[in-house]
Write a protein that holds these residues in place. Structure first.
Motif, PDB file in Angstrom:
ATOM      1  N   THR A   1      48.916  31.547  36.907  1.00 17.99           N
ATOM      2  CA  THR A   1      49.764  31.083  35.816  1.00 17.99           C
ATOM      3  C   THR A   1      50.493  32.277  35.195  1.00 17.99           C
ATOM      4  O   THR A   1      50.003  33.408  35.231  1.00 17.99           O
ATOM      5  CB  THR A   1      48.965  30.387  34.683  1.00 17.99           C
ATOM      6  OG1 THR A   1      48.115  31.343  34.044  1.00 17.99           O
ATOM      7  CG2 THR A   1      48.147  29.211  35.206  1.00 17.99           C
ATOM      8  N   LYS A   2      51.632  31.994  34.629  1.00 13.26           N
ATOM      9  CA  LYS A   2      52.411  33.024  33.940  1.00 13.26           C
ATOM     10  C   LYS A   2      51.616  33.573  32.753  1.00 13.26           C
ATOM     11  O   LYS A   2      51.617  34.771  32.489  1.00 13.26           O
ATOM     12  CB  LYS A   2      53.739  32.406  33.474  1.00 13.26           C
ATOM     13  CG  LYS A   2      54.705  33.369  32.855  1.00 13.26           C
ATOM     14  CD  LYS A   2      56.011  32.665  32.522  1.00 13.26           C
ATOM     15  CE  LYS A   2      57.032  33.618  31.980  1.00 13.26           C
ATOM     16  NZ  LYS A   2      58.325  32.956  31.723  1.00 13.26           N
TER      17      LYS A   2
ATOM     18  N   TYR B   1      48.854  35.984  33.869  1.00 12.98           N
ATOM     19  CA  TYR B   1      49.468  37.233  34.343  1.00 12.98           C
ATOM     20  C   TYR B   1      49.830  38.124  33.158  1.00 12.98           C
ATOM     21  O   TYR B   1      49.618  39.327  33.185  1.00 12.98           O
ATOM     22  CB  TYR B   1      50.706  36.903  35.181  1.00 12.98           C
ATOM     23  CG  TYR B   1      51.537  38.108  35.580  1.00 12.98           C
ATOM     24  CD1 TYR B   1      51.085  39.017  36.526  1.00 12.98           C
ATOM     25  CD2 TYR B   1      52.788  38.327  35.006  1.00 12.98           C
ATOM     26  CE1 TYR B   1      51.851  40.111  36.897  1.00 12.98           C
ATOM     27  CE2 TYR B   1      53.560  39.416  35.378  1.00 12.98           C
ATOM     28  CZ  TYR B   1      53.084  40.309  36.319  1.00 12.98           C
ATOM     29  OH  TYR B   1      53.845  41.393  36.681  1.00 12.98           O
ATOM     30  N   HIS B   2      50.372  37.546  32.098  1.00 16.60           N
ATOM     31  CA  HIS B   2      50.808  38.315  30.931  1.00 16.60           C
ATOM     32  C   HIS B   2      49.701  38.570  29.904  1.00 16.60           C
ATOM     33  O   HIS B   2      49.922  39.273  28.925  1.00 16.60           O
ATOM     34  CB  HIS B   2      51.966  37.598  30.223  1.00 16.60           C
ATOM     35  CG  HIS B   2      53.265  37.727  30.938  1.00 16.60           C
ATOM     36  ND1 HIS B   2      53.933  38.918  31.052  1.00 16.60           N
ATOM     37  CD2 HIS B   2      54.022  36.814  31.594  1.00 16.60           C
ATOM     38  CE1 HIS B   2      55.050  38.739  31.733  1.00 16.60           C
ATOM     39  NE2 HIS B   2      55.126  37.471  32.094  1.00 16.60           N
TER      40      HIS B   2
ATOM     41  N   THR C   1      50.684  35.604  41.294  1.00 16.34           N
ATOM     42  CA  THR C   1      51.027  37.010  41.085  1.00 16.34           C
ATOM     43  C   THR C   1      49.764  37.830  41.328  1.00 16.34           C
ATOM     44  O   THR C   1      48.648  37.305  41.286  1.00 16.34           O
ATOM     45  CB  THR C   1      51.523  37.293  39.644  1.00 16.34           C
ATOM     46  OG1 THR C   1      50.539  36.831  38.722  1.00 16.34           O
ATOM     47  CG2 THR C   1      52.865  36.606  39.369  1.00 16.34           C
TER      48      THR C   1
ATOM     49  N   TYR D   1      57.205  38.388  35.220  1.00 21.07           N
ATOM     50  CA  TYR D   1      56.578  37.381  36.076  1.00 21.07           C
ATOM     51  C   TYR D   1      57.528  36.998  37.215  1.00 21.07           C
ATOM     52  O   TYR D   1      57.102  36.856  38.359  1.00 21.07           O
ATOM     53  CB  TYR D   1      56.222  36.156  35.231  1.00 21.07           C
ATOM     54  CG  TYR D   1      55.612  35.030  36.004  1.00 21.07           C
ATOM     55  CD1 TYR D   1      54.266  35.061  36.366  1.00 21.07           C
ATOM     56  CD2 TYR D   1      56.368  33.922  36.386  1.00 21.07           C
ATOM     57  CE1 TYR D   1      53.694  34.029  37.088  1.00 21.07           C
ATOM     58  CE2 TYR D   1      55.795  32.884  37.104  1.00 21.07           C
ATOM     59  CZ  TYR D   1      54.465  32.946  37.450  1.00 21.07           C
ATOM     60  OH  TYR D   1      53.903  31.928  38.169  1.00 21.07           O
ATOM     61  N   LYS D   2      58.797  36.891  36.892  1.00 18.33           N
ATOM     62  CA  LYS D   2      59.803  36.505  37.885  1.00 18.33           C
ATOM     63  C   LYS D   2      59.852  37.501  39.043  1.00 18.33           C
ATOM     64  O   LYS D   2      59.976  37.115  40.199  1.00 18.33           O
ATOM     65  CB  LYS D   2      61.173  36.400  37.214  1.00 18.33           C
ATOM     66  CG  LYS D   2      62.263  35.873  38.098  1.00 18.33           C
ATOM     67  CD  LYS D   2      63.566  35.720  37.326  1.00 18.33           C
ATOM     68  CE  LYS D   2      64.661  35.194  38.234  1.00 18.33           C
ATOM     69  NZ  LYS D   2      65.912  34.988  37.505  1.00 18.33           N
TER      70      LYS D   2
ATOM     71  N   LYS E   1      56.163  37.188  40.993  1.00 14.88           N
ATOM     72  CA  LYS E   1      55.653  35.929  41.536  1.00 14.88           C
ATOM     73  C   LYS E   1      56.016  35.753  43.010  1.00 14.88           C
ATOM     74  O   LYS E   1      57.031  36.254  43.488  1.00 14.88           O
ATOM     75  CB  LYS E   1      56.149  34.734  40.724  1.00 14.88           C
ATOM     76  CG  LYS E   1      57.591  34.384  40.951  1.00 14.88           C
ATOM     77  CD  LYS E   1      57.987  33.151  40.176  1.00 14.88           C
ATOM     78  CE  LYS E   1      59.478  32.887  40.400  1.00 14.88           C
ATOM     79  NZ  LYS E   1      59.901  31.653  39.799  1.00 14.88           N
TER      80      LYS E   1
END
Length: 158
Positions: A62-63, A66-67, A100, A139-140, A143
């Motif tokens: 998930t975004k 990741y963050h 990611t 993320y972009k 991913k």
């Protein structure tokens, strides 16, 4: 009249049972199809500056995770052995989807990414797609999608 109502009742019961059986078989087929939608993902980490320690890897799905900077857990974690300045690991049965990776070379084996007094990492680190940025890449950029039975990625630590 009683026979006619009995026939209608029996017909309705049979129709209901057939509907239930069809629903179960459809759900079972869908579950089997979902179960088949997994792949093997092989990660190759190349260009390590030594064979000391291990490579620590987090696979995120998930975004937000990741963050999260460690506040949300990775989907999977792995410790990779290093051989000839390279580490290889295969994640099995990974559901198709977006992912990611964050990793670092834990050269001294203390299970953490060592940083200097300014908070800058002293040990090599990397991200999926060899993404770069000031700090954590977007993320972009990091991913990637697993959508086949076999997939691999190389992250170069040079």
């Amino acid at each position: 009249m009683f026979k006619k109502n009995s026939a209608i009742f029996v017909s309705r019961v049979l129709l209901t049972l057939l509907t239930i059986l069809f629903s179960f078989s459809s759900a079972r087929a869908a579950a089997q199809e979902d179960k088949q939608q997994v792949g093997r993902f092989t990660l190759v980490v190349a260009g390590l500056r030594s064979n000391n320690g291990q490579v620590r890897v987090g696979l995120y799905n998930t975004k937000e995770s990741y963050h999260s900077r460690g506040k949300l857990p990775a989907l999977l974690r792995a410790k990779l052995k290093i051989d000839h300045n390279k580490a290889v690991y295969t994640f099995e049965d990974i559901p198709y989807g977006e992912y990611t990776i964050k990793l670092y070379h834990d050269e001294n084996g203390n299970d953490k990414l060592d940083k200097n007094f300014l908070g800058i990492p002293k040990e090599p680190y990397g991200f999926s797609n060899n993404a770069r940025g000031l700090g954590l890449p977007s993320y972009k950029k990091a991913k990637f999608t697993i959508a086949s039975k076999e997939m691999s990625m190389e992250i170069n630590m040079d």
